[in-house]
Design a protein around this motif. Structure first.
Motif, short mmCIF file in Angstrom:
data_model
loop_
_atom_site.label_atom_id
_atom_site.label_comp_id
_atom_site.label_asym_id
_atom_site.label_seq_id
_atom_site.Cartn_x
_atom_site.Cartn_y
_atom_site.Cartn_z
N ALA A 108 0.85 -1.19 0.00
CA ALA A 108 0.00 0.00 0.00
C ALA A 108 0.88 1.24 0.00
CB ALA A 108 -0.92 0.01 1.22
N VAL A 109 0.40 2.26 -0.68
CA VAL A 109 1.13 3.53 -0.79
C VAL A 109 0.23 4.65 -0.26
CG1 VAL A 109 2.24 5.16 -2.37
CG2 VAL A 109 2.39 2.69 -2.80
N TYR A 110 0.83 5.56 0.52
CA TYR A 110 0.09 6.67 1.12
C TYR A 110 0.77 7.99 0.78
CZ TYR A 110 -1.42 2.66 3.89
OH TYR A 110 -1.88 1.43 4.27
N ASP A 111 -0.02 9.06 0.66
CA ASP A 111 0.55 10.37 0.39
C ASP A 111 1.06 11.00 1.68
OD1 ASP A 111 -1.65 11.48 1.76
OD2 ASP A 111 -2.75 11.90 -0.08
N SER A 112 1.53 12.22 1.61
CA SER A 112 2.15 12.88 2.77
C SER A 112 1.17 13.12 3.91
CB SER A 112 2.78 14.20 2.35
OG SER A 112 1.81 15.07 1.79
N ASN A 113 -0.13 13.09 3.61
CA ASN A 113 -1.16 13.28 4.64
C ASN A 113 -1.71 11.95 5.16
OD1 ASN A 113 -1.15 16.17 4.53
ND2 ASN A 113 -2.29 16.04 2.61
#
Length: 372
Positions: free
Chosen positions: A328-333
């Motif tokens: 899984a990949v998440y943004d800076s928030n």
């Protein structure tokens, strides 16, 4: 079993609601009528589902002739205010803790109670007035608060209220919402130990690849509220590394409690709570920048987290995923960019200052390539 609105018709009813992060449900049963309704939704709440269930059942009861008509929703009048006794003011003013917030209660000599959340002052203040019945009632008369001292010697707030849901119907609630708490003061050494953690973030490492917790970056960040430094979340800090749950009131007030324990292993700090294990952000390596690399889950089965550095940002990778695994990949928030289990997509553009996590069985191996 004395459930509104069925109690208005002298009909026995049993109801059970349940909520996960994204799904909600309610089952309401009228055993003497051999009737039941189940409502499952992907939004709203189990409380909304319960109101829908009750309206369906009321309509069916009327159609069957069990009830002659469906009664009007309960209406309310402005409460008649009276002066609160001095002993009430002195005994019930102060700090209360609920499962989701600290509550500050102030009562003035005229009998006006002010309720606020010291952790979220932007929510403002709710006011209630003291009445002859010994309860504090909202200005519209819809909700009331009563202070109850149980046999364990502790004081609780019991809330009763009615809510009308547009296009659904009216529901009632009556339960303990908070417990009185003497503000916890820390020793200097304990205070210093916890102050070092302020602002630090810890990432979940022992959850399954298919868990719904992975749909948003599963992390815990340490922060404190001025005046409440003796608490972590809603637990009381008891030593350098531990905070314990303190709620022990009736009903839902004491459900789903968790203790927090920080500990060191291999020069890294971990956090344990409710069966979950988290590792401090310092453990996160920078995602590899070489064209081809592998990520292998270690023998402990813990998830592998990486920070996405400037050299990897905005680049596209493809991942060969082993069986019973996902990434899984998440943004800076912390917002989800891609969960391979859900989307079936193994190619993703890496966000600036984001994070990426690989999950699977012990020794599972992911092959990673940058796309040219």
């Amino acid at each position: 079993m004395n459930i509104y609105p069925f109690n208005l018709y002298n009909i026995k009813a049993l109801s059970k609601g349940g909520d996960s992060i994204f799904y909600h449900s309610n089952l309401t049963v009228l055993p003497e009528q051999n009737m039941a309704v189940a409502v499952v939704t992907s939004g709203g709440s189990s409380s909304y589902d319960q109101v829908l269930a009750q309206e369906i059942l009321l309509a069916a009861l009327k159609e069957k002739g069990v009830i002659s008509k469906i009664k009007q929703d309960k209406t309310f009048t402005v409460p008649e205010k009276t002066t609160a006794p001095t002993e009430v003011v002195k005994k019930y003013e102060g700090l209360y803790v609920s499962p989701s917030a600290f509550i500050d209660i102030k009562i003035d000599k005229t009998g006006t109670l002010s309720l606020s959340n010291p952790q979220a002052p932007e929510y403002g203040t709710q006011t209630f007035v003291y009445t002859k019945g010994g309860t504090f009632v909202s200005s519209e008369g819809v909700a009331s608060l009563k202070f109850v001292e149980e046999t364990n010697g502790k004081i609780y707030i019991k809330a009763t209220g009615y809510q009308s849901l547009h296009l659904l119907g009216q529901t009632a609630s009556n339960y303990y919402i908070a417990q009185k708490e003497n503000v916890n003061k820390l020793t200097e050494s304990v205070s210093e130990a916890w102050a070092k953690r302020e602002g630090k973030k810890y990432f979940l490492i022992n959850e399954k690849y298919s868990s719904e917790f992975m749909l948003a970056c599963p992390s815990v960040q340490v922060s404190f509220t001025k005046g409440l430094e003796g608490y972590f979340k809603f637990d009381k800090i008891v030593d350098n590394n531990s905070a314990v749950a303190i709620l022990d009131g009736p009903g839902v007030l004491s459900r789903d409690l968790e203790d927090y324990t920080f500990y060191k292993k291999n020069n890294l700090e971990y956090l344990s709570k409710g069966g979950f294990t988290y590792v401090e952000e310092a453990a996160l390596e920078t995602f590899p920048t070489i064209n081809e690399s592998t990520c292998t889950i270690s023998s402990d089965g813990y998830a592998r987290w990486y920070k996405i550095g400037a050299q990897s940002a905005d680049k596209v990778i493809t991942v060969k995923i082993p069986q019973k695994a996902a990434f899984a990949v998440y943004d800076s928030n912390g917002g989800l960019v891609n969960d391979s289990l859900i989307t079936g997509i193994n190619e993703v553009k890496l966000p600036k200052n984001g994070t990426i996590v690989f999950l699977g069985d012990a020794k599972a191996e992911f092959n990673i390539k940058y796309k040219e």
